[in-house]
Design an enzyme around this catalytic site. Structure first.
Site, mmCIF file in Angstrom:
data_model
loop_
_atom_site.group_PDB
_atom_site.id
_atom_site.type_symbol
_atom_site.label_atom_id
_atom_site.label_comp_id
_atom_site.label_asym_id
_atom_site.label_seq_id
_atom_site.Cartn_x
_atom_site.Cartn_y
_atom_site.Cartn_z
ATOM 1 N N ALA A 66 0.864 -1.177 0.000
ATOM 2 C CA ALA A 66 0.000 0.000 0.000
ATOM 3 C C ALA A 66 0.906 1.234 0.000
ATOM 4 O O ALA A 66 2.073 1.163 0.428
ATOM 5 C CB ALA A 66 -0.894 0.001 1.236
ATOM 6 N N GLY A 112 0.633 -5.061 0.965
ATOM 7 C CA GLY A 112 -0.543 -5.132 0.091
ATOM 8 C C GLY A 112 -0.231 -5.736 -1.259
ATOM 9 O O GLY A 112 -1.118 -6.266 -1.917
ATOM 10 N N GLU A 115 -0.533 -9.330 -0.595
ATOM 11 C CA GLU A 115 -1.954 -9.575 -0.335
ATOM 12 C C GLU A 115 -2.748 -9.581 -1.640
ATOM 13 O O GLU A 115 -3.674 -10.368 -1.807
ATOM 14 C CB GLU A 115 -2.492 -8.521 0.629
ATOM 15 C CG GLU A 115 -1.888 -8.659 2.036
ATOM 16 C CD GLU A 115 -2.355 -7.591 2.991
ATOM 17 O OE1 GLU A 115 -1.973 -6.422 2.810
ATOM 18 O OE2 GLU A 115 -3.127 -7.904 3.902
ATOM 19 N N GLU A 135 4.509 -5.277 7.233
ATOM 20 C CA GLU A 135 3.756 -4.215 7.925
ATOM 21 C C GLU A 135 4.190 -4.036 9.377
ATOM 22 O O GLU A 135 4.149 -2.935 9.910
ATOM 23 C CB GLU A 135 2.254 -4.499 7.859
ATOM 24 C CG GLU A 135 1.626 -4.322 6.484
ATOM 25 C CD GLU A 135 1.627 -5.593 5.671
ATOM 26 O OE1 GLU A 135 2.455 -6.484 5.941
ATOM 27 O OE2 GLU A 135 0.802 -5.683 4.736
HETATM 28 C C1 LIG Z 1 -2.713 -3.033 4.137
HETATM 29 C C2 LIG Z 1 -1.394 -2.962 3.466
HETATM 30 C C3 LIG Z 1 -0.349 -2.300 4.078
HETATM 31 C C4 LIG Z 1 0.955 -2.183 3.416
HETATM 32 O O1 LIG Z 1 1.209 -2.691 2.307
HETATM 33 S S1 LIG Z 1 2.141 -1.279 4.290
HETATM 34 C C5 LIG Z 1 3.504 -1.189 3.151
HETATM 35 C C6 LIG Z 1 4.199 -2.520 3.019
HETATM 36 N N1 LIG Z 1 5.326 -2.420 2.116
HETATM 37 C C7 LIG Z 1 6.558 -2.079 2.575
HETATM 38 O O2 LIG Z 1 6.760 -1.859 3.742
HETATM 39 C C8 LIG Z 1 7.661 -1.991 1.554
HETATM 40 C C9 LIG Z 1 8.182 -0.562 1.481
HETATM 41 N N2 LIG Z 1 9.282 -0.450 0.526
HETATM 42 C C10 LIG Z 1 10.519 -0.921 0.833
HETATM 43 O O3 LIG Z 1 10.759 -1.561 1.840
HETATM 44 C C11 LIG Z 1 11.606 -0.636 -0.177
HETATM 45 O O4 LIG Z 1 11.149 0.390 -1.040
HETATM 46 C C12 LIG Z 1 11.997 -1.850 -1.023
HETATM 47 C C13 LIG Z 1 12.659 -2.900 -0.143
HETATM 48 C C14 LIG Z 1 10.792 -2.424 -1.727
HETATM 49 C C15 LIG Z 1 12.993 -1.368 -2.068
HETATM 50 O O5 LIG Z 1 14.040 -0.655 -1.392
HETATM 51 P P1 LIG Z 1 15.036 0.251 -2.250
HETATM 52 O O6 LIG Z 1 15.587 -0.547 -3.379
HETATM 53 O O7 LIG Z 1 15.990 0.897 -1.296
HETATM 54 O O8 LIG Z 1 14.115 1.377 -2.918
HETATM 55 P P2 LIG Z 1 13.459 2.632 -2.125
HETATM 56 O O9 LIG Z 1 14.344 3.813 -2.270
HETATM 57 O O10 LIG Z 1 13.026 2.238 -0.785
HETATM 58 O O11 LIG Z 1 12.107 2.831 -2.992
HETATM 59 C C16 LIG Z 1 12.140 3.533 -4.250
HETATM 60 C C17 LIG Z 1 11.055 4.620 -4.157
HETATM 61 O O12 LIG Z 1 9.775 3.952 -4.012
HETATM 62 C C18 LIG Z 1 9.117 4.441 -2.858
HETATM 63 N N3 LIG Z 1 8.323 3.377 -2.262
HETATM 64 C C19 LIG Z 1 8.692 2.083 -2.105
HETATM 65 N N4 LIG Z 1 7.700 1.394 -1.493
HETATM 66 C C20 LIG Z 1 6.674 2.266 -1.275
HETATM 67 C C21 LIG Z 1 5.377 2.146 -0.685
HETATM 68 N N5 LIG Z 1 4.904 0.988 -0.233
HETATM 69 N N6 LIG Z 1 4.606 3.268 -0.608
HETATM 70 C C22 LIG Z 1 5.065 4.472 -1.099
HETATM 71 N N7 LIG Z 1 6.290 4.621 -1.693
HETATM 72 C C23 LIG Z 1 7.081 3.530 -1.763
HETATM 73 C C24 LIG Z 1 10.236 4.892 -1.917
HETATM 74 O O13 LIG Z 1 9.730 5.838 -1.007
HETATM 75 C C25 LIG Z 1 11.229 5.485 -2.916
HETATM 76 O O14 LIG Z 1 10.772 6.824 -3.244
HETATM 77 P P3 LIG Z 1 11.874 7.999 -3.406
HETATM 78 O O15 LIG Z 1 12.754 7.560 -4.557
HETATM 79 O O16 LIG Z 1 11.068 9.242 -3.660
HETATM 80 O O17 LIG Z 1 12.640 8.028 -2.103
#
Ligand SMILES: C/C=C/C(=O)SCCNC(=O)CCNC(=O)[C@H](O)C(C)(C)COP(=O)(O)OP(=O)(O)OC[C@H]1O[C@@H](n2cnc3c(N)ncnc32)[C@H](O)[C@@H]1OP(=O)(O)O
Length: 261
Positions: A66, A112, A115, A135
């Site tokens: 998400a 998500g 999911e 999460e």
């Molecule tokens: C009910 C459901 C709830 C949920 O789903 S809660 C969210 C669950 N998901 C996560 O926690 C994953 C979040 N993302 C990460 O952990 C990392 O990303 C990755 C491991 C997937 C990749 O890491 P890396 O290779 O270092 O890339 P990066 O710089 O973190 O991400 C590139 C750009 O993508 C944005 N981004 C990544 N995931 C999300 C997300 N889930 N929501 C919003 N933005 C996201 C970042 O912020 C960044 O952006 P910028 O380049 O501007 O710094």
């Protein structure tokens, strides 16, 4: 279709929908949810579509969860409830499609994103993909059905391992756990997912829909009720013109021509 965060393509009877929010690793925001709802409506109502493949744009992510920015903006507990119910209801509609849905997990499927994949019928993963429910690291828990579907899919203990730790698993480990049904070299993933989708799209549509219904609804009840449901789905399939065509084609030693009725 006029979409911003999704890309709609159709190859024969297979619809391919690609999640495409490159700057957020294809994270699911409200706008994407609205578009996914329209895609689900289209797949269900369009008789030229017999199967759906979901995948992510780019090589890094299927769907990275998400949109955390949108989650951060939520201010009340009821806003969190509404957010969860929105995703749960949408993924339930995806799961309820009468046509087969295959997830081609090309990269990170987190939160998500996993999911979403769990609401699909079949999951193929690239050998480079990693997936999990992180999460807990945000002080949250899965909210789009992940606690329910994952525990039913891989068992309570393994689901707790993934949800409590928040750690992603490799595609190979996901295959061992039963989260995915196939692992392929990244370069072959989408082609193989589309190949399976094309095969399923040629099956008798009513029979395939009934098989999906019997399996899904049967799992939600006891064995006796499930078998009763199966018998009724069997009888509905038996009453179709496609069933008569299938049996006639067998004895005439030719491929059946199913019409979906
Ligand atoms: C009910 C459901 C709830 C949920 O789903 S809660 C969210 C669950 N998901 C996560 O926690 C994953 C979040 N993302 C990460 O952990 C990392 O990303 C990755 C491991 C997937 C990749 O890491 P890396 O290779 O270092 O890339 P990066 O710089 O973190 O991400 C590139 C750009 O993508 C944005 N981004 C990544 N995931 C999300 C997300 N889930 N929501 C919003 N933005 C996201 C970042 O912020 C960044 O952006 P910028 O380049 O501007 O710094």
């Amino acid at each position: 279709m006029d979409l911003k965060n999704l890309i709609w393509e159709q190859e024969g009877r297979v619809a391919i929908v690609t999640f495409s929010r490159p700057k957020a690793l294809n994270a699911l925001n409200e706008e994407t949810f609205n578009e996914l709802a329209r895609v689900i409506d289209r797949v269900e109502s369009d008789d030229t579509v017999g199967a759906l493949v979901l995948t992510g744009a780019g090589e890094k992510a299927f769907v990275a969860g998400a949109d955390i920015g949108e989650l951060q903006a939520l201010e009340t507990s009821m806003a969190f409830v509404a957010k969860a119910r929105r995703g749960q209801n949408l993924f339930a509609r995806l799961e309820d499609l009468s046509k087969p849905v295959i997830a081609a997990i090309n990269g990170f499927a987190l939160g998500g994103g996993l999911e979403l994949a769990l609401a699909c019928d079949i999951r193929f993963a690239a050998d480079s993909a990693r997936m999990g429910l992180p999460e807990i690291n945000l002080g949250l828990i899965p909210g789009y059905g992940g606690t329910q579907r994952l525990a039913r899919l891989i068992g309570e203990g393994q689901a707790k391992m993934l949800i409590f730790s928040g750690k992603p698993v490799t595609a190979t480990r996901a295959l061992e756990l039963g989260i995915v049904e196939n692992v392929l070299p990244a370069g072959e993933l989408l082609a193989e997912a589309k190949k399976l989708a094309a095969e399923l799209a040629e099956k008798a549509p009513v029979a395939l829909a009934l098989a999906k219904r019997a399996i899904h609804d049967g799992l939600a009840t006891d064995m006796g009720t499930g078998c009763s449901l199966e018998a009724h789905c069997f009888s509905v399939a038996g009453g179709t013109e496609d069933c008569k065509e299938g049996m006639k084609a067998f004895f005439e030693k030719r491929p059946a021509q199913f019409k979906g009725r």
